[in-house]
Enzyme design. Sequence first.
Site, PDB file in Angstrom:
ATOM      1  N   HIS A   1     -28.139  33.541 -25.020  1.00  0.00           N
ATOM      2  CA  HIS A   1     -27.856  33.308 -26.433  1.00  0.00           C
ATOM      3  C   HIS A   1     -28.928  33.888 -27.344  1.00  0.00           C
ATOM      4  O   HIS A   1     -28.622  34.536 -28.350  1.00  0.00           O
ATOM      5  CB  HIS A   1     -27.711  31.808 -26.705  1.00  0.00           C
ATOM      6  CG  HIS A   1     -26.407  31.249 -26.270  1.00  0.00           C
ATOM      7  ND1 HIS A   1     -26.072  29.918 -26.449  1.00  0.00           N
ATOM      8  CD2 HIS A   1     -25.332  31.816 -25.663  1.00  0.00           C
ATOM      9  CE1 HIS A   1     -24.855  29.710 -25.978  1.00  0.00           C
ATOM     10  NE2 HIS A   1     -24.397  30.836 -25.485  1.00  0.00           N
TER      11      HIS A   1
ATOM     12  N   LYS B   1     -22.903  26.646 -28.703  1.00  0.00           N
ATOM     13  CA  LYS B   1     -23.833  25.631 -28.234  1.00  0.00           C
ATOM     14  C   LYS B   1     -24.000  25.785 -26.713  1.00  0.00           C
ATOM     15  O   LYS B   1     -23.113  26.338 -26.042  1.00  0.00           O
ATOM     16  CB  LYS B   1     -23.346  24.230 -28.635  1.00  0.00           C
ATOM     17  CG  LYS B   1     -21.923  23.895 -28.140  1.00  0.00           C
ATOM     18  CD  LYS B   1     -21.903  23.473 -26.702  1.00  0.00           C
ATOM     19  CE  LYS B   1     -20.568  23.576 -26.074  1.00  0.00           C
ATOM     20  NZ  LYS B   1     -20.651  23.644 -24.600  1.00  0.00           N
TER      21      LYS B   1
END
Length: 339
Positions: free
Chosen positions: A76, A94
Amino acid sequence: MTVRWGVIGTGGIARSFVEDSAALGVRFTAVGSRTRDRAQAFADEYGIEHAHGDYDALVADDTVDAVYVATPHSAHAEDALRAIEAGKHVLVEKAFTVNAAEARRVVDAARAAGVLVVEAMWTRFLPQASRIRQLVHEGRIGRPRLVEATHHQALPTDPRHRLNDPALAGGALLDLGVYPLAFAVDALGVPETVAAVGSLSDQGVDTQMGLVLGHPDGAQSVLHFALDLRSPNAASIIGDEGRIDLDPSWIGPTTYRLRDRDGHVLEEFDGREDRVGYHHEARAFEEMIASGDHEGGPMPIEQTVAIMEVMDEARRQVGVRYPGETDDATDTGAEPTHP
């Protein structure tokens, strides 16, 4: 303005986000994968014009204004930074990053570049979440004192699966626990104390964990999550004058009831007729771009960083460390790398 979206990653969450959002008018112009064939197959399935066989080409695409990052947790930070450096706004799945040190680097880079970065904590953007936030703010349950929430799933046990692989930042906390943690922070504020107990797999990731968090003004939250259990997955916010009960599964569009102190129902809400619900975060993200608000919204970026700090501390207490991390998981001293 019409925001033109690019997608990094072609896995299950990317499919859910694109399918739900595109059906409500969100415009997707490009997709990137590690192979051209996967990117093209995804583009053909969802009617996306441009398919790229690497992520650098995706973020360099002039038809893209905003990038949705849907790669494993371990990538990420790198993928978000890649998009930020190309001048794109970024919505990052997330858990936002592997740890708080990575999160701060991403946030600092976005602020320096003048672009928006938001964690795709989709439950924060659902209509039920907006109304619950309003009820708590208005004092309809009095002073909120306790949040109870679980997130249990019976997920793949293959040690090579990303959920079980330390190199891909696997484990229950980053994949499942982030939901009840973000819910508790929304209702009670950022925790001041963290107590964590967990069980680890043979690979060294957490298969289950329980958190007791101390929030401002003496409020507490009791949260549990696991990769290898099934439960109804309900949640409650309890105040000294009432409570809000969310039905299973509270993580998606669901029903809730506002009750007074004696348990009488004062308000009911049914969000189950909503679609999957990802389009709410896409539209809110577009509104933040249009307004120039890079710090607010239902999932403020400072809360995202604070939640990463709580998860760092929980992992420290339980004994989960990912490859490349030092004893202090909040400061690896290393740049994020591809898995």
